[in-house]
Write an enzyme that holds these catalytic residues in place. Structure first.
Site, mmCIF file in Angstrom:
data_model
loop_
_atom_site.group_PDB
_atom_site.id
_atom_site.type_symbol
_atom_site.label_atom_id
_atom_site.label_comp_id
_atom_site.label_asym_id
_atom_site.label_seq_id
_atom_site.Cartn_x
_atom_site.Cartn_y
_atom_site.Cartn_z
ATOM 1 N N GLU A 1 -19.174 -2.382 4.035
ATOM 2 C CA GLU A 1 -18.687 -3.292 3.172
ATOM 3 C C GLU A 1 -18.773 -4.696 3.675
ATOM 4 O O GLU A 1 -19.241 -5.601 2.989
ATOM 5 C CB GLU A 1 -17.289 -2.912 2.998
ATOM 6 C CG GLU A 1 -16.318 -3.924 2.412
ATOM 7 C CD GLU A 1 -14.811 -3.651 2.483
ATOM 8 O OE1 GLU A 1 -14.077 -4.644 2.606
ATOM 9 O OE2 GLU A 1 -14.465 -2.434 2.105
ATOM 10 N N SER B 1 -9.409 3.891 0.612
ATOM 11 C CA SER B 1 -10.241 2.893 0.352
ATOM 12 C C SER B 1 -9.879 2.510 -1.100
ATOM 13 O O SER B 1 -9.884 3.435 -1.970
ATOM 14 C CB SER B 1 -11.665 3.112 0.602
ATOM 15 O OG SER B 1 -12.138 1.700 0.183
ATOM 16 N N HIS C 1 -17.297 2.950 6.362
ATOM 17 C CA HIS C 1 -17.103 2.496 4.825
ATOM 18 C C HIS C 1 -16.865 0.912 5.125
ATOM 19 O O HIS C 1 -17.654 0.280 4.443
ATOM 20 C CB HIS C 1 -16.358 3.335 4.155
ATOM 21 C CG HIS C 1 -15.674 2.252 3.022
ATOM 22 N ND1 HIS C 1 -14.896 1.202 3.047
ATOM 23 C CD2 HIS C 1 -16.187 2.841 1.743
ATOM 24 C CE1 HIS C 1 -14.706 0.864 1.837
ATOM 25 N NE2 HIS C 1 -15.462 1.615 1.147
ATOM 26 N N ASN C 2 -16.144 0.534 5.817
ATOM 27 C CA ASN C 2 -15.678 -0.821 5.966
ATOM 28 C C ASN C 2 -17.004 -1.676 6.462
ATOM 29 O O ASN C 2 -17.095 -2.863 6.417
ATOM 30 C CB ASN C 2 -14.594 -1.011 6.719
ATOM 31 C CG ASN C 2 -13.269 -0.831 5.852
ATOM 32 O OD1 ASN C 2 -13.330 0.196 5.071
ATOM 33 N ND2 ASN C 2 -12.001 -1.049 6.279
ATOM 34 N N VAL D 1 2.566 2.383 8.125
ATOM 35 C CA VAL D 1 2.900 0.963 8.720
ATOM 36 C C VAL D 1 1.632 0.270 9.430
ATOM 37 O O VAL D 1 0.500 1.023 9.179
ATOM 38 C CB VAL D 1 3.789 1.305 9.780
ATOM 39 C CG1 VAL D 1 5.106 1.864 9.083
ATOM 40 C CG2 VAL D 1 3.383 2.380 10.905
ATOM 41 N N ASN E 1 -5.066 1.902 8.434
ATOM 42 C CA ASN E 1 -6.388 1.758 8.834
ATOM 43 C C ASN E 1 -6.317 1.814 10.440
ATOM 44 O O ASN E 1 -6.643 0.935 11.186
ATOM 45 C CB ASN E 1 -6.794 0.115 8.589
ATOM 46 C CG ASN E 1 -7.709 0.109 7.485
ATOM 47 O OD1 ASN E 1 -8.674 1.193 6.971
ATOM 48 N ND2 ASN E 1 -7.835 -0.925 6.674
ATOM 49 N N MET F 1 0.666 -1.349 -0.068
ATOM 50 C CA MET F 1 -0.118 -0.015 0.000
ATOM 51 C C MET F 1 0.770 1.170 -0.152
ATOM 52 O O MET F 1 0.527 2.319 -0.652
ATOM 53 C CB MET F 1 -0.920 0.013 1.240
ATOM 54 C CG MET F 1 -1.927 -1.041 0.849
ATOM 55 S SD MET F 1 -3.474 -0.457 -0.087
ATOM 56 C CE MET F 1 -4.105 1.058 0.595
ATOM 57 N N ARG G 1 -18.928 -13.686 10.079
ATOM 58 C CA ARG G 1 -17.634 -14.047 9.868
ATOM 59 C C ARG G 1 -17.146 -14.840 10.878
ATOM 60 O O ARG G 1 -16.307 -15.990 10.909
ATOM 61 C CB ARG G 1 -16.793 -13.010 9.394
ATOM 62 C CG ARG G 1 -17.290 -12.006 8.005
ATOM 63 C CD ARG G 1 -15.969 -11.143 7.685
ATOM 64 N NE ARG G 1 -16.452 -10.220 6.670
ATOM 65 C CZ ARG G 1 -15.640 -9.566 5.893
ATOM 66 N NH1 ARG G 1 -14.378 -9.435 6.418
ATOM 67 N NH2 ARG G 1 -15.935 -8.863 5.051
ATOM 68 N N ALA H 1 -1.291 -0.681 11.583
ATOM 69 C CA ALA H 1 -1.925 0.225 12.819
ATOM 70 C C ALA H 1 -1.655 -0.436 14.235
ATOM 71 O O ALA H 1 -1.091 -1.541 14.396
ATOM 72 C CB ALA H 1 -3.426 0.035 12.599
ATOM 73 N N ASN I 1 12.110 3.202 4.324
ATOM 74 C CA ASN I 1 11.463 2.012 4.933
ATOM 75 C C ASN I 1 12.789 1.640 6.085
ATOM 76 O O ASN I 1 13.809 1.634 5.836
ATOM 77 C CB ASN I 1 11.200 1.242 3.703
ATOM 78 C CG ASN I 1 10.454 -0.197 4.245
ATOM 79 O OD1 ASN I 1 9.333 -0.061 4.346
ATOM 80 N ND2 ASN I 1 11.133 -1.139 4.536
ATOM 81 N N LYS J 1 -13.914 6.235 7.188
ATOM 82 C CA LYS J 1 -13.394 5.084 6.725
ATOM 83 C C LYS J 1 -13.829 3.725 7.250
ATOM 84 O O LYS J 1 -14.292 2.709 6.758
ATOM 85 C CB LYS J 1 -11.912 5.030 6.584
ATOM 86 C CG LYS J 1 -11.173 3.883 6.089
ATOM 87 C CD LYS J 1 -11.660 3.275 4.747
ATOM 88 C CE LYS J 1 -10.711 2.280 4.101
ATOM 89 N NZ LYS J 1 -10.334 1.096 4.942
#
Length: 479
Positions: free
Chosen positions: A189, A128, A185-186, A74, A102, A13, A287, A76, A32, A182
């Site tokens: 989703e 997203s 949103h998830n 990196v 996230n 990402m 889930r 969360a 990095n 966000k």
């Protein structure tokens, strides 16, 4: 050469966001923890734009123009705090630290407040669209101060997805607002994916329609009111044949769904806000249940189903389509209701029409119905108290209700679990019923805990003396 933005954390990402920025004409400083990843990115994609290679955070900071913009990508949680702790001593007043991972919105609120004490801006950015979106244009939901967005916003808007030429990026609100949106949103989703799975199960286990044929059904659905990214890729997944066995791909995948936590966060936050997100919650629990494989295997040999033989009518496919559409609307309605409650709780001025516009391209829940959601919230004097009460949606969902009830009833008789279909229907009925059994709940609470109640025929708060002569008194008299 000075870079306009630095990126630290070059997993997929982070690397793709860095490439997206470079492709759009920005000079990007790269960092990095293991320099090998930096060199690998430059070796493969160094010709895509202007990059500056750095080996330390000091080098990264020194390579940036002022005000400095440093984007952290990196994992969360503690890793973000660790990078912030190493980075902030190197920065100056007015510099901007950006967390595009996230992260939980409460962490973002905490970090924003802490960095503000050092005259630094902290911006929590919801992104997203997955790996492809990060590279080609994601939906971007930035929080933080308005001042920081004035500096950072044009850059984010340029790399974001576009819908009819309009950037899917705008300032959401202060502190953790971007990451909160966000997260919601998830949550939507999660519910969206679960109802699609329930539709697939009903069509296969109930109507006997195999995956390849279902692929055509979902592709057809994607041309109408259900048109969305998730319906589109459902058709693709169902059409796929496993090369090793020749079986449908879905038949060789273990039926245990993973999750990274954002759906769970949504449900926990909804409980704290008092927002009834039952459909979203059931998708998270579904889930969890799917992953309890050992218990499920044991249950297959112990628990009786008593399923009925049901003659599925020819209209069943259309009924499932309508039930899927109605349940999908409920997931959006519950998510938007949660945004409304969060705005009150945290003092955010969330513009629901603009948020809906951000989800029209680049993100996972992008769908045609978002245009209508935008219109529903565009005018202040006509904004509905709940999305389902908007005239366009109230009419469309009313037309789906008979099919929705038939589908849920059929699923129950067949022993096919449809937790989100049924929870969404219950939410709809809970909204429209003139009386709910909560009156009895309040009576019970008053009896065992003197929690009081209100009456329908007079103002005030009351308590019944259950252990005495059952007379009613004003609650103020109990103190």
């Amino acid at each position: 050469m000075s870079a306009q933005i630095g990126v630290t954390g070059l997993a997929v990402m982070g690397a793709n966001l860095a490439r997206n920025l470079a492709r759009n004409g920005y000079t990007v400083a790269l960092h990095n923890r293991s320099v090998e990843k930096t060199d690998a990115l430059l070796g493969k994609h160094g010709d895509e734009g202007d990059f500056i290679r750095t080996e330390t955070l000091r080098e990264l900071v020194d390579s940036l123009e002022k005000p400095r913009r440093v984007l952290i990508m990196v994992k969360a949680g503690p890793p973000v705090d660790s990078v912030i702790d190493q980075l902030t001593p190197l920065l100056e007043a007015g510099d901007i630290v950006i967390d595009a991972g996230n992260s939980h919105y409460e962490d973002t609120r905490r970090r924003e407040a802490a960095l503000a004490m050092k005259d630094l801006h902290f911006v929590g950015v919801g992104v997203s669209g997955g790996e492809e979106g990060a590279l080609l244009g994601p939906s971007i939901m930035p929080g933080g101060s308005r001042e920081s967005y004035d500096s950072l916003g044009p850059m984010l808007e340029k790399i974001s997805a576009k819908y009819d030429g309009v950037a899917c990026c705008t300032w959401i609100g202060t502190d953790g607002a971007g990451h909160f949106v966000k997260m919601v949103h998830n949550g939507i989703e999660y519910a969206d994916m679960q109802v699609i799975g329930e539709a697939y199960d009903l069509l296969r286990s109930g109507a006997g329609i195999e995956p390849a044929e279902q692929a055509g059904i979902f592709a057809d659905w994607n041309t109408g009111t259900l048109s969305s990214f998730l319906i589109e890729i459902t058709a693709e997944v169902l059409a796929h044949t496993d090369a090793r066995t020749g079986k449908p791909f879905v038949d060789v995948v273990v039926d245990a769904a993973g999750q990274k936590g954002t759906g769970r966060w949504t449900v926990v936050s909804a409980l704290e806000l008092g927002s009834p997100t039952s459909g979203i919650a059931e998708s998270v629990f579904a889930r969890g249940l799917s992953s309890q494989k050992e218990q499920r295997v044991l249950a297959q040999g112990i628990l009786a189903g008593h399923e009925e033989t049901v003659q599925v009518p020819e209209s069943f496919v259309e009924d499932v389509r309508l039930a899927l559409y109605a349940s999908k609307l409920v997931s959006y309605a519950q998510g938007i209701d949660m945004l409304t409650n969060a705005a009150k709780e945290y003092g955010w001025e969330l513009k629901l029409d603009e948020i809906a516009s951000l989800w029209r391209a680049g993100c996972i829940i992008r769908a045609e119905l978002l245009d209508d959601i935008m219109k529903a919230y565009a005018e202040a004097d006509t904004r509905p108290a709940n999305l389902l009460l908007a005239p366009a949606f109230a009419e469309s969902i009313a037309g789906a209700v008979p099919a929705w009830r038939r589908v849920v009833a059929t699923a129950v008789r067949l022993g096919i679990p449809v937790p989100v279909f049924s929870a969404s229907l219950a939410y709809y009925d809970g909204l429209r019923r003139p009386r709910l059994p909560a009156a009895l709940t309040q009576g019970l609470r008053d009896l065992f805990g003197a929690h009081t109640y209100q009456r329908i025929d007079t103002d005030g708060t009351f308590h019944t003396l259950w252990g005495e002569d059952k007379t009613e008194i004003h609650a103020i008299d109990t103190h």
